[in-house]
Design a protein around this motif. Structure first.
Motif, short mmCIF file in Angstrom:
data_model
loop_
_atom_site.label_atom_id
_atom_site.label_comp_id
_atom_site.label_asym_id
_atom_site.label_seq_id
_atom_site.Cartn_x
_atom_site.Cartn_y
_atom_site.Cartn_z
N GLN A 181 0.84 -1.20 0.00
CA GLN A 181 0.00 0.00 0.00
C GLN A 181 0.87 1.25 0.00
OE1 GLN A 181 -3.04 0.27 -0.64
NE2 GLN A 181 -3.79 2.17 0.19
N TYR A 208 -3.15 10.11 3.47
CA TYR A 208 -4.38 10.41 4.19
C TYR A 208 -5.61 10.20 3.30
CZ TYR A 208 -7.81 13.06 6.90
OH TYR A 208 -8.92 13.44 7.59
N ALA A 255 -6.22 6.60 2.91
CA ALA A 255 -6.79 6.06 4.14
C ALA A 255 -8.27 6.44 4.27
CB ALA A 255 -6.01 6.58 5.35
N LEU A 256 -8.62 7.66 3.91
CA LEU A 256 -10.02 8.10 3.96
C LEU A 256 -10.91 7.26 3.03
CD1 LEU A 256 -9.90 12.01 3.93
CD2 LEU A 256 -10.65 10.53 5.80
N SER A 257 -10.35 6.84 1.93
CA SER A 257 -11.14 6.09 0.95
C SER A 257 -11.56 4.72 1.49
CB SER A 257 -10.37 5.90 -0.36
OG SER A 257 -9.37 4.91 -0.22
N GLY A 258 -10.79 4.19 2.41
CA GLY A 258 -11.10 2.87 2.95
C GLY A 258 -11.08 1.79 1.88
N GLY A 259 -10.32 2.03 0.82
CA GLY A 259 -10.22 1.05 -0.25
C GLY A 259 -11.38 1.09 -1.23
N ARG A 260 -12.24 2.11 -1.10
CA ARG A 260 -13.42 2.20 -1.97
C ARG A 260 -13.26 3.32 -3.00
NH1 ARG A 260 -17.14 -1.23 -0.77
NH2 ARG A 260 -17.26 -2.10 1.30
N PHE A 268 -15.56 -1.53 -3.71
CA PHE A 268 -14.16 -1.77 -3.41
C PHE A 268 -13.34 -1.55 -4.68
CE2 PHE A 268 -10.45 -4.56 -3.13
CZ PHE A 268 -9.87 -4.05 -1.99
#
Length: 148
Positions: A4, A35, A38-43, A50
């Protein structure tokens, strides 16, 4: 975790190269990219699904004068990024997702930039006006000179 970090570093480095190529504002830091990922949460920010291959998307393409800045980037799946390419964001959002989604993206951009939604909309309209004038000069004026 290392994988990542490599994706984030690569996305940041590629964005820096593009910003230099197009001569646009370039304030995006590696920490901001981390950041935003990270905010996206993988989406994917466009589909909510996803992201199989997450990429950094410039809402206003740098080729159209968009900045390489935190307020102008989101994480989307590669397929969505490829589909949008350098099209006008307003046209693309409305065609693919409707007006409601466009207003959400503009509100997100305004919040990240620290301006009002109205100021963000005015800036987007000005960018579109400049791009349209350049396109007109390049395509229509050239044909008129050539006699076409």
């Amino acid at each position: 975790m290392q994988r990542q970090k490599n994706k984030i570093r690569t996305a940041w480095r590629d964005a820096k190269k593009q910003a230099k190529k197009y001569g646009v504002e370039d304030t995006l830091t590696l920490d901001e990219v981390a950041y935003i990922f990270a905010l996206s949460g993988g989406r994917c920010a466009y589909t909510g699904k996803f992201a199989v291959k997450p990429t950094l998307e410039h809402i206003i393409p740098m080729s159209r004068g968009g900045a390489n800045a935190a307020w102008n980037v989101i994480v989307v799946d590669f397929a969505q990024n490829y589909q949008k390419q350098n099209t006008d964001p307003s046209d693309w959002f409305q065609f693919n997702y409707g007006y409601k989604f466009e207003s959400e993206i503009v509100a997100l951009m305004a919040a990240r930039k620290g301006v009002t939604v109205e100021e963000m909309q005015a800036e987007l309209l000005e960018l579109q006006r400049k791009y349209s004038e350049e396109w007109y000069r390049k395509h229509v004026t050239k044909k008129a000179v050539a006699g076409g």
